[in-house]
Design a protein around this motif. Structure first.
Motif, PDB file in Angstrom:
ATOM      1  N   VAL A   2       0.441  -1.094  -0.014  1.00 48.65           N
ATOM      2  CA  VAL A   2       0.358   0.039   0.017  1.00 48.65           C
ATOM      3  C   VAL A   2       0.513   1.191  -0.101  1.00 48.65           C
ATOM      4  CG1 VAL A   2      -1.710   1.297   0.889  1.00 48.65           C
ATOM      5  CG2 VAL A   2      -1.748  -1.105   1.625  1.00 48.65           C
ATOM      6  N   ASN A   3       1.211   2.181  -0.833  1.00 47.85           N
ATOM      7  CA  ASN A   3       1.358   3.237  -1.026  1.00 47.85           C
ATOM      8  C   ASN A   3       0.154   4.817  -1.589  1.00 47.85           C
ATOM      9  OD1 ASN A   3       3.828   5.083  -1.676  1.00 47.85           O
ATOM     10  ND2 ASN A   3       4.421   4.557  -3.385  1.00 47.85           N
ATOM     11  N   LEU A   4      -0.138   4.047  -0.162  1.00 47.55           N
ATOM     12  CA  LEU A   4      -1.068   5.679  -0.135  1.00 47.55           C
ATOM     13  C   LEU A   4      -1.141   6.646   1.129  1.00 47.55           C
ATOM     14  CD1 LEU A   4      -4.493   3.498  -0.584  1.00 47.55           C
ATOM     15  CD2 LEU A   4      -3.111   4.959  -2.182  1.00 47.55           C
ATOM     16  N   HIS A   5      -1.565   7.706   0.769  1.00 46.02           N
ATOM     17  CA  HIS A   5      -0.839   8.889   1.890  1.00 46.02           C
ATOM     18  C   HIS A   5      -2.008   8.198   3.067  1.00 46.02           C
ATOM     19  CE1 HIS A   5      -0.865  13.034   4.330  1.00 46.02           C
ATOM     20  NE2 HIS A   5       0.040  12.656   3.285  1.00 46.02           N
ATOM     21  N   PRO A   6      -1.951   8.388   4.516  1.00 43.94           N
ATOM     22  CA  PRO A   6      -2.429   8.709   5.951  1.00 43.94           C
ATOM     23  C   PRO A   6      -3.809   9.493   5.744  1.00 43.94           C
ATOM     24  CG  PRO A   6      -0.484   8.889   6.521  1.00 43.94           C
ATOM     25  CD  PRO A   6      -0.420   8.732   5.437  1.00 43.94           C
ATOM     26  N   VAL A   7      -4.194  10.524   4.336  1.00 47.96           N
ATOM     27  CA  VAL A   7      -4.861  11.051   4.278  1.00 47.96           C
ATOM     28  C   VAL A   7      -5.917  10.142   3.224  1.00 47.96           C
ATOM     29  CG1 VAL A   7      -5.952  13.273   3.630  1.00 47.96           C
ATOM     30  CG2 VAL A   7      -3.925  13.713   4.951  1.00 47.96           C
ATOM     31  N   VAL A   8      -5.527   9.735   2.081  1.00 49.90           N
ATOM     32  CA  VAL A   8      -6.218   9.539   1.411  1.00 49.90           C
ATOM     33  C   VAL A   8      -6.831   7.322   2.247  1.00 49.90           C
ATOM     34  CG1 VAL A   8      -6.098   7.894  -0.056  1.00 49.90           C
ATOM     35  CG2 VAL A   8      -4.720   9.402  -0.382  1.00 49.90           C
ATOM     36  N   VAL A   9      -6.371   7.381   2.892  1.00 46.46           N
ATOM     37  CA  VAL A   9      -6.379   6.292   3.871  1.00 46.46           C
ATOM     38  C   VAL A   9      -7.812   6.141   4.774  1.00 46.46           C
ATOM     39  CG1 VAL A   9      -5.756   4.446   5.930  1.00 46.46           C
ATOM     40  CG2 VAL A   9      -4.093   4.596   3.629  1.00 46.46           C
ATOM     41  N   ALA A  10      -7.202   7.671   6.014  1.00 42.90           N
ATOM     42  CA  ALA A  10      -8.658   7.969   6.244  1.00 42.90           C
ATOM     43  C   ALA A  10      -9.803   8.329   6.029  1.00 42.90           C
ATOM     44  CB  ALA A  10      -7.519   9.328   7.053  1.00 42.90           C
ATOM     45  N   VAL A  11      -9.486   9.002   4.580  1.00 45.81           N
ATOM     46  CA  VAL A  11     -10.819   9.522   4.093  1.00 45.81           C
ATOM     47  C   VAL A  11     -11.858   8.163   3.477  1.00 45.81           C
ATOM     48  CG1 VAL A  11     -11.697  10.832   1.468  1.00 45.81           C
ATOM     49  CG2 VAL A  11      -9.582  11.459   3.164  1.00 45.81           C
ATOM     50  N   SER A  12     -10.881   7.302   3.058  1.00 47.68           N
ATOM     51  CA  SER A  12     -11.314   6.139   2.032  1.00 47.68           C
ATOM     52  C   SER A  12     -11.852   5.627   3.095  1.00 47.68           C
ATOM     53  CB  SER A  12     -10.259   5.145   1.873  1.00 47.68           C
ATOM     54  OG  SER A  12      -9.409   5.804   0.944  1.00 47.68           O
ATOM     55  N   VAL A  13     -11.711   5.340   4.804  1.00 43.86           N
ATOM     56  CA  VAL A  13     -12.176   4.382   5.681  1.00 43.86           C
ATOM     57  C   VAL A  13     -13.741   5.400   5.798  1.00 43.86           C
ATOM     58  CG1 VAL A  13     -11.873   3.737   8.171  1.00 43.86           C
ATOM     59  CG2 VAL A  13     -10.138   3.391   6.679  1.00 43.86           C
TER      60      VAL A  13
END
Length: 408
Positions: free
Chosen positions: A316-327
């Motif tokens: 997974v090469n995603l920014h933590p902001v992208v992970v938070a918004v995705s969740v």
């Protein structure tokens, strides 16, 4: 010799024609393409939601396949492939079943002592809140307990109907699990043949792109699933050891809760630790509960700075902001299941997009060094094929050729 007359000068303040037109045209081209892609994605989500049981069964089958396939491949070196598949699935079924049976036996054997311990913890908590600095009025907990009992008595029929509807959900869960197990057998046994048959159904021009995208998607999904299993198991082991030494009851159920909660990135593990802190508050007092709350920060730092860089960086090469918004978006769209599925789905889509965006190297004979000529051609300083020597006359101006007009 003709003299060219200068034309009228354009005023300095005049802007070049067509300055904003090409920009707006490009923006409109990208806008309608994005609208088409968004509409297609929305239709796909509607179809998947309409057949949510099949979708979840397929997702669960892919998870089982990605986790068990290394074991099956290892066993297949000794046993035939069908027996290796049966061995892997047996391990995948017996380990969770044995763990759940152990949890049930632990809770059933300690239920009486746990009840007394919880009641004593609640009494200690009530006395603690009645003193400074909280100054809670005496009898507040008794009033709260009485209100809860009155609410249950008043809404008994609603609770019964909700329980009956939950029984129907249990049937759906059993059906989905059986379908996932059935699909996992074929994915583990002949997944490669199934994928080749799928790509062969498309036109010849699209087969290569589909094969590349599918293999990148599978590598990314399998890497994420195995990585999140390792991270969840590590978090559960650390939580279990800490709760055991702190003397918190229900260590095994809380450890299993931490394991499954870790599958929801960023928010799952803190929620499980909050539940453990409530148990610690009722059973061991506020000091142990505060220590358990501090474990949220410690485990979060270990997970974010040690486990994820070591285990998940390649998957997974995603920014933590992208992970938070995705969740958050997944939880809004489909609840807990959406929160679990959101991050791997976004990771897979981004990996496929990045892979298909990169140009594929051209197939052909190997070339020479960077400064050398391509293979199959003459030497670097030699004449091009079909032409004369480098310093000779140009084509058509050799001996006996009519010279052309002079150049200006």
């Amino acid at each position: 010799m003709q003299v060219r007359r200068p034309g009228p000068r354009r005023p300095a303040s005049a802007a070049p024609a067509g300055g904003a037109g090409p920009v707006l045209r490009r923006l409109s081209d990208h806008a309608w393409r994005l609208l088409v892609v968004a509409g297609a994605g929305y239709l796909v989500l509607i179809v998947l939601g309409r057949f949510h049981l099949i979708t979840l069964a397929g997702f669960l089958a892919l998870v089982v396949t990605s986790v068990i396939r290394p074991v099956v491949d290892l066993v297949a070196r000794v046993l035939p492939r069908p027996l290796a598949v049966l061995t892997g699935l047996a391990v995948a079924i017996l380990v969770p079943a044995g763990l759940l049976a152990l949890i049930g036996e632990t809770v059933a054997s300690d239920v009486s002592s746990l009840g007394r311990e919880f009641q004593g913890g609640l009494d200690r908590l009530e006395r603690f809140l009645e003193n400074a600095p909280f100054r809670v009025a005496p009898g507040t907990f008794d009033d709260l307990q009485r209100k809860v009992s009155d609410f249950v008595s008043a809404h008994r029929s609603t609770l019964i109907s909700t329980a009956l509807s939950g029984a129907g959900r249990v049937f759906e869960v059993v059906t989905g699990a059986a379908l996932a197990l059935f699909m996992s057998v074929f994915f583990l046994h002949s997944g490669e043949q199934m994928w080749r048959w799928t790509t062969a159904q498309l036109p010849a021009g699209a087969q290569d792109r589909l094969d590349r995208g599918g293999r990148v998607a599978w590598q990314n999904f399998a890497g994420y699933t195995r990585g999140i299993f390792i991270v969840a198991a590590s978090n559960a082991i650390m939580v279990g050891i800490a709760l055991f030494f702190l003397g918190v009851p229900l260590v095994l159920p809380l450890t299993v809760l931490e394991f499954f909660a870790s599958f929801v990135p960023l928010v799952g593990s803190p929620i499980a630790m909050l539940a453990a802190s409530i148990v610690a508050l009722a059973a061991r007092g506020p000091v142990i509960a505060i220590v358990v709350l501090l474990l949220i920060v410690v485990i979060g730092q270990i997970e974010g700075h040690v486990l994820h860089p070591l285990v998940m960086s390649r998957a997974v090469n995603l920014h933590p902001v992208v992970v938070a918004v995705s969740v958050l978006a997944g939880s809004i769209a489909a609840g807990v299941i959406g929160a679990v599925v959101a991050v791997p789905a976004v990771s897979v889509v981004w990996a496929v997009y990045a892979a298909l965006r990169r140009p594929r190297p051209a197939k052909g004979p190997a070339t020479e060094s960077r400064n050398g000529p391509p293979s199959g051609k003459g030497p670097r300083n030699g004449p091009p094929p079909g032409k004369g020597p480098r310093n000779g006359p140009p084509p058509g101006r050799g001996k006996g050729a009519v010279p052309g007009p002079p150049t200006a």
